[in-house]
Design a protein around this motif. Structure first.
Motif, mmCIF file in Angstrom:
data_model
loop_
_atom_site.group_PDB
_atom_site.id
_atom_site.type_symbol
_atom_site.label_atom_id
_atom_site.label_comp_id
_atom_site.label_asym_id
_atom_site.label_seq_id
_atom_site.Cartn_x
_atom_site.Cartn_y
_atom_site.Cartn_z
ATOM 1 N N GLU A 1 -11.433 15.410 5.378
ATOM 2 C CA GLU A 1 -11.081 15.038 4.003
ATOM 3 C C GLU A 1 -10.588 13.596 3.965
ATOM 4 O OE1 GLU A 1 -7.598 16.672 1.407
ATOM 5 O OE2 GLU A 1 -9.304 18.028 1.137
ATOM 6 N N PRO A 2 -10.987 12.822 2.933
ATOM 7 C CA PRO A 2 -10.539 11.423 2.865
ATOM 8 C C PRO A 2 -9.023 11.328 2.728
ATOM 9 C CG PRO A 2 -12.321 11.848 1.304
ATOM 10 C CD PRO A 2 -11.877 13.174 1.821
ATOM 11 N N LEU A 3 -8.492 10.203 3.145
ATOM 12 C CA LEU A 3 -7.098 9.865 2.887
ATOM 13 C C LEU A 3 -7.029 9.053 1.607
ATOM 14 C CD1 LEU A 3 -6.130 8.844 6.519
ATOM 15 C CD2 LEU A 3 -5.679 11.024 5.386
ATOM 16 N N PHE A 4 -5.921 9.239 0.879
ATOM 17 C CA PHE A 4 -5.802 8.605 -0.441
ATOM 18 C C PHE A 4 -4.585 7.690 -0.460
ATOM 19 C CE2 PHE A 4 -4.293 8.372 -4.829
ATOM 20 C CZ PHE A 4 -5.460 8.148 -5.544
ATOM 21 N N PRO B 1 0.841 -1.200 0.000
ATOM 22 C CA PRO B 1 0.000 0.000 0.000
ATOM 23 C C PRO B 1 0.876 1.250 0.000
ATOM 24 C CG PRO B 1 0.077 -0.956 2.185
ATOM 25 C CD PRO B 1 0.829 -1.902 1.287
ATOM 26 N N MET B 2 0.510 2.229 -0.827
ATOM 27 C CA MET B 2 1.290 3.464 -0.934
ATOM 28 C C MET B 2 0.384 4.651 -0.636
ATOM 29 S SD MET B 2 3.600 2.525 -4.294
ATOM 30 C CE MET B 2 2.250 1.692 -5.159
ATOM 31 N N ALA B 3 0.574 5.227 0.549
ATOM 32 C CA ALA B 3 -0.233 6.355 0.976
ATOM 33 C C ALA B 3 0.289 7.655 0.373
ATOM 34 C CB ALA B 3 -0.234 6.452 2.501
ATOM 35 N N VAL B 4 -0.597 8.613 0.221
ATOM 36 C CA VAL B 4 -0.235 9.930 -0.299
ATOM 37 C C VAL B 4 -0.635 10.969 0.747
ATOM 38 C CG1 VAL B 4 -0.584 11.611 -2.132
ATOM 39 C CG2 VAL B 4 -0.599 9.166 -2.666
ATOM 40 N N ASP B 5 0.356 11.661 1.290
ATOM 41 C CA ASP B 5 0.088 12.745 2.237
ATOM 42 C C ASP B 5 1.253 13.726 2.197
ATOM 43 O OD1 ASP B 5 2.131 11.550 3.738
ATOM 44 O OD2 ASP B 5 0.722 10.442 4.996
ATOM 45 N N GLN B 6 1.324 14.612 3.153
ATOM 46 C CA GLN B 6 2.348 15.653 3.117
ATOM 47 C C GLN B 6 3.758 15.086 3.182
ATOM 48 O OE1 GLN B 6 1.260 18.263 6.341
ATOM 49 N NE2 GLN B 6 0.011 19.574 5.007
ATOM 50 N N LEU C 1 -1.922 -2.209 -13.596
ATOM 51 C CA LEU C 1 -3.232 -2.031 -12.976
ATOM 52 C C LEU C 1 -3.069 -1.660 -11.505
ATOM 53 C CD1 LEU C 1 -6.309 -2.269 -13.306
ATOM 54 C CD2 LEU C 1 -6.100 -4.706 -12.748
ATOM 55 N N TYR C 2 -3.822 -0.659 -11.071
ATOM 56 C CA TYR C 2 -3.770 -0.176 -9.694
ATOM 57 C C TYR C 2 -5.189 -0.063 -9.136
ATOM 58 C CZ TYR C 2 1.094 1.300 -10.479
ATOM 59 O OH TYR C 2 2.445 1.336 -10.759
ATOM 60 N N LEU C 3 -5.253 -0.016 -7.808
ATOM 61 C CA LEU C 3 -6.484 0.319 -7.110
ATOM 62 C C LEU C 3 -6.280 1.638 -6.374
ATOM 63 C CD1 LEU C 3 -7.435 -3.150 -5.571
ATOM 64 C CD2 LEU C 3 -8.337 -2.106 -7.669
ATOM 65 N N ALA C 4 -7.184 2.572 -6.575
ATOM 66 C CA ALA C 4 -7.205 3.815 -5.804
ATOM 67 C C ALA C 4 -8.103 3.591 -4.597
ATOM 68 C CB ALA C 4 -7.727 4.966 -6.659
ATOM 69 N N VAL C 5 -7.574 3.881 -3.415
ATOM 70 C CA VAL C 5 -8.286 3.571 -2.177
ATOM 71 C C VAL C 5 -8.510 4.867 -1.397
ATOM 72 C CG1 VAL C 5 -8.304 2.155 -0.089
ATOM 73 C CG2 VAL C 5 -7.091 1.344 -2.130
ATOM 74 N N LEU C 6 -9.763 5.116 -1.029
ATOM 75 C CA LEU C 6 -10.103 6.228 -0.145
ATOM 76 C C LEU C 6 -10.397 5.673 1.243
ATOM 77 C CD1 LEU C 6 -12.408 8.492 -2.352
ATOM 78 C CD2 LEU C 6 -9.950 8.697 -1.942
ATOM 79 N N LEU C 7 -9.818 6.325 2.275
ATOM 80 C CA LEU C 7 -9.925 5.817 3.637
ATOM 81 C C LEU C 7 -10.328 6.927 4.597
ATOM 82 C CD1 LEU C 7 -6.627 4.741 2.657
ATOM 83 C CD2 LEU C 7 -7.684 2.899 3.954
ATOM 84 N N GLN C 8 -10.881 6.491 5.707
ATOM 85 C CA GLN C 8 -11.136 7.384 6.825
ATOM 86 C C GLN C 8 -10.525 6.789 8.086
ATOM 87 O OE1 GLN C 8 -15.402 7.755 6.914
ATOM 88 N NE2 GLN C 8 -15.377 9.750 5.872
ATOM 89 N N ARG C 9 -9.996 7.656 8.945
ATOM 90 C CA ARG C 9 -9.558 7.173 10.255
ATOM 91 C C ARG C 9 -10.790 6.719 11.040
ATOM 92 N NH1 ARG C 9 -6.553 11.830 9.402
ATOM 93 N NH2 ARG C 9 -4.297 11.505 9.304
ATOM 94 N N GLU C 10 -10.588 5.757 11.882
ATOM 95 C CA GLU C 10 -11.717 5.231 12.641
ATOM 96 C C GLU C 10 -12.336 6.300 13.523
ATOM 97 O OE1 GLU C 10 -10.339 1.720 14.579
ATOM 98 O OE2 GLU C 10 -10.356 0.528 12.741
ATOM 99 N N GLU C 11 -11.507 7.296 13.953
ATOM 100 C CA GLU C 11 -12.025 8.353 14.827
ATOM 101 C C GLU C 11 -12.307 9.637 14.044
ATOM 102 O OE1 GLU C 11 -7.588 8.770 14.590
ATOM 103 O OE2 GLU C 11 -9.038 7.142 14.781
ATOM 104 N N ALA C 12 -12.379 9.540 12.698
ATOM 105 C CA ALA C 12 -12.513 10.735 11.870
ATOM 106 C C ALA C 12 -13.865 11.404 12.074
ATOM 107 C CB ALA C 12 -12.333 10.383 10.400
ATOM 108 N N GLU C 13 -13.856 12.739 11.895
ATOM 109 C CA GLU C 13 -15.096 13.504 11.894
ATOM 110 C C GLU C 13 -15.772 13.382 10.532
ATOM 111 O OE1 GLU C 13 -16.313 15.059 14.496
ATOM 112 O OE2 GLU C 13 -14.583 14.613 15.795
ATOM 113 N N GLU C 14 -17.061 13.681 10.496
ATOM 114 C CA GLU C 14 -17.845 13.497 9.279
ATOM 115 C C GLU C 14 -17.309 14.328 8.112
ATOM 116 O OE1 GLU C 14 -22.448 14.045 7.714
ATOM 117 O OE2 GLU C 14 -22.008 13.971 9.862
ATOM 118 N N ASN C 15 -16.821 15.523 8.359
ATOM 119 C CA ASN C 15 -16.376 16.421 7.296
ATOM 120 C C ASN C 15 -14.880 16.352 7.018
ATOM 121 O OD1 ASN C 15 -18.986 17.431 6.876
ATOM 122 N ND2 ASN C 15 -18.747 18.919 8.552
#
Length: 689
Positions: A173-176, A140-145, A157-171
């Motif tokens: 931004e997704p993690l990619f 898995p290759m995360a994209v962040d700062q 062929l790749y899979l683009a994955v959108l994730l949320q932290r388990e403790e994330a707030e509703e608004n």
């Protein structure tokens, strides 16, 4: 007739029509089902190369601000719009055909499943396969700062994955993140059979990874998983003049190819908007996006169709190539060639004869030198081993290895190093020119003198493609051809003044002019009231000057039949210009690859074999070879082969003046005639019985 229609069909639009003919074979219910799947795979592979080379080149022109029209009347921007429109339509047809084939395969007990369709024991087996085989090779290759967007390899062929932290707030931004679907594993995963079921069931690897994607991201919740695939510009840009070592320069360019400018982005239908926007921004793709309703990259169907055990009823009947009768009962191929020329027609006749000839030469103590060109070689080439054996036994072995054979560069670099290690003289051709000629020369000492033995062909020295392509090979010891062969190698490997070719036509020096003379001779005969005829078979015809020569001949009354498998920029059947020209294309079980030219010559018929298509790159930018067939009996065989192609009313399509193709049907009373299947009788004419 369109009033302002160009005299020429655009090359790239003609290529689209060729790939459509391949797609028609996938759609043809008369073809065996697994063979239809293979044709669908070829459509995908063809489109990949087209995008990474031709479309990439048009993009380069647009970025450079070029607005000049080509000889068919298109600007880069205008052509770009037309190509994207036609390819989008084609891809839609391709995936409708895919769904049709999958439904038909299911009726034959070959089923593509979703994971939700599996029973408990099958689901357990798939879970085990994922955790034991797949999971260890995933990254898995995360994209962040702190982690920039990773390198996305072309055509993987790749899979683009959108994730949320388990403790994330509703608004929040997704993690990619992205996950590469490992190409080292089979794309199709066999599922254990159900009780009392004879069905063969499979699940796609990307679906399996998606099901268990959460195992890669502990503490996060994946909420969108979408496949994507990127195509990059794959054209090499070489500075041959400034390269001290061409091999090293190409190795550097191959590494740069991984960073080629993005050309096309394919995504699964219904991709999450945030994931799509992220990809478009990071990959800097603006207007070549394909939303795919089905599995991305159908090229896996080639391996899938070939790997299924059984199901012979869903495939073409197996073809066993015949070993050439002329060599079948002898251990001395040189003796046969001293007596007569020998013609081979692949795949109906075995390529092993070429390998055996080189092997015999490598062990023969009277053979002093072997010279050969290699353009595309198979993965396990017996020819390369024979050349190495010859060099190690002390013979002078010279091999012209074309390092710039597109998409085979890495393999050819490996062969070049292996041959050099064995003691061969390896030459990489002339600066700025690809060596595309197919020729093998053996120099042998006989009774106090030297004799030259030559093999020339229309196809590569590749035992794998020789079973899939139709190609012609000629064995000869004709002294004029032998002298020309020696001169050709001298020009490629050393310093040599332009040679006065006695038999050959050689590009880029005089092949085009020789073809002009042959065409003009037919034109002059027609103007003098004599019968005049040209038949030319090739892969592509796109050189404007050559097309104009054919137009001149047609206007003079020469009857011209062209058998052009792929690109054809000539418009046939136009009154006052090309009404005496007929163009057909044959797309069938085997890839039509031979280049054969026939000229009536007022009854003194001439036939030539060639490595060259009538494209600018072949006539002006490559070392190519055209060789006459002197033996009258062999000439007759080739003329018969050409006429078989012209009689085809099953797989032949005729090019119309509007640039589109229509199936040839023949007269209402005509029997179906499929030239590739009738071609087997050539073996009978040659006495194979």
């Amino acid at each position: 007739m369109i009033k302002h229609m160009s005299h020429y069909v655009n090359r790239d639009l003609s290529w689209i029509e060729f790939n459509r003919r391949v797609l028609e074979e996938a759609q043809d219910i008369q073809n065996p089902l697994l063979e239809r799947a293979k044709f669908l795979s070829i459509v995908s592979s063809n489109l990949d190369e087209f995008m990474s080379v031709r479309v990439a080149g048009i993009q380069d022109q647009m970025r450079a601000g070029l607005a000049k029209t080509d000889f068919s009347g298109y600007t880069p921007a205008g052509l770009w719009k037309r190509l994207i429109k036609r390819t989008t339509t084609m891809v839609g047809e391709q995936y409708r055909t895919y769904r049709e084939i999958i439904r038909a395969l299911a009726k034959e007990g070959i089923c593509m499943r979703t994971l939700d369709e599996l029973n408990a024991s099958q689901s357990h087996a798939m879970s085990d396969y994922f955790h034991e085989i797949v999971f260890p090779v995933l990254t898995p290759m995360a994209v962040d700062q702190s982690r920039p967007f990773p390198l996305v390899h072309t055509k993987e062929l790749y899979l683009a994955v959108l994730l949320q932290r388990e403790e994330a707030e509703e608004n929040d931004e997704p993690l990619f993140a992205i996950v590469q679907v490992p190409s080292i594993l089979p794309r199709f995963v066999p599922i254990p059979g159900r009780t009392n079921s004879k069905k063969q069931e499979f699940v796609l690897l990307e679906d399996l990874i998606e099901r268990y994607i959460n195992t890669l991201f502990n503490g996060y919740t994946p909420f969108a998983v979408n496949p994507f695939r990127l195509t990059r510009n794959a054209d090499l840009t070489l500075n041959e003049e400034g390269a001290e070592d061409l091999l090293e320069e190409i190795e550097k360019e191959l590494r740069r190819r991984r960073w080629g400018i993005p050309v096309r982005l394919e995504v699964g239908k219904g991709m999450h908007p945030y994931a799509l926007d992220t990809l478009l921004e990071e990959l800097e793709i603006q207007d070549n996006l394909f939303e795919i309703d089905g599995p991305l990259d159908l090229s896996f169907l080639m391996r899938f169709s070939g790997s299924l055990p059984g199901h012979d009823n869903l495939r073409y009947e197996r073809l066993e190539p015949v070993y050439p009768r002329e060599f079948d009962e002898t251990d001395d191929m040189f003796e046969v060639m001293r007596e007569r020329d020998v013609l081979l027609y692949h795949p109906y006749e075995s390529f092993e004869a070429v390998t055996d000839f080189l092997m015999q030469a490598s062990y023969d103590p009277d053979v002093l030198a072997i010279k050969m060109t290699l353009y595309r070689v198979s993965g396990q080439s017996a020819l390369v081993q024979a050349l190495a054996n010859a060099a190690e036994s002390g013979k002078q072995v010279t091999v012209v290895v074309e390092l710039k054979a597109r998409f085979d560069e890495e393999r050819n670099i490996a062969w070049a190093r292996q041959l050099e290690k064995a003691g061969c003289h390896v030459v990489y051709g002339l600066v700025g020119l690809k060596t595309h000629a197919k020729i093998l020369l053996v120099v042998r000492r006989e009774q106090g003198t030297l004799r030259r033995y030559v093999h020339v062909g229309t196809g590569n020295y590749n035992d794998n493609t020789a079973m899939l392509y139709t190609d012609i090979g000629l064995f000869t010891s004709h002294p004029v051809i032998g002298a020309d062969a020696s001169a050709l190698f001298n020009e490629v490997t050393g310093y040599s003044s332009p040679y006065d070719w006695k038999a050959f036509g050689v590009a880029p020096t005089d092949l085009k002019e020789k073809l002009y003379r042959l065409i003009d001779r037919e034109r002059d005969n027609a103007l003098a009231g004599k019968p005049a005829r040209i038949i030319a078979k090739m892969n592509s015809l796109s050189n404007q000057e050559m097309i104009d020569k054919l137009y001149e001949a047609s206007q003079a009354g020469v009857k011209i039949n062209l058998i052009v498998r792929g690109v054809c920029c000539l418009r046939p059947g136009v009154a006052g210009r090309s009404e005496n020209i007929k163009v057909i294309s044959i797309v069938d079980r085997f890839l039509e690859h031979s280049r054969v030219m026939y000229f009536y010559n007022n009854g003194n018929e001439e036939v030539y074999l060639s490595s060259a298509d009538w494209m600018t790159r072949n006539l002006m930018k490559r070392i190519e070879l055209m060789c006459p067939v002197f033996d009258p009996a062999l000439r007759d065989i080739l003329i018969t082969m050409l006429n078989l192609n012209l009689e085809d009313n099953v797989k032949a399509r005729e090019l119309k003046p509007n640039g589109l193709y229509e199936k040839v049907t023949g007269a209402p009373e005509a029997k179906p005639f499929r030239s590739q299947f009738e071609a087997k009788v050539i073996s009978l004419w040659k006495g194979h019985g």
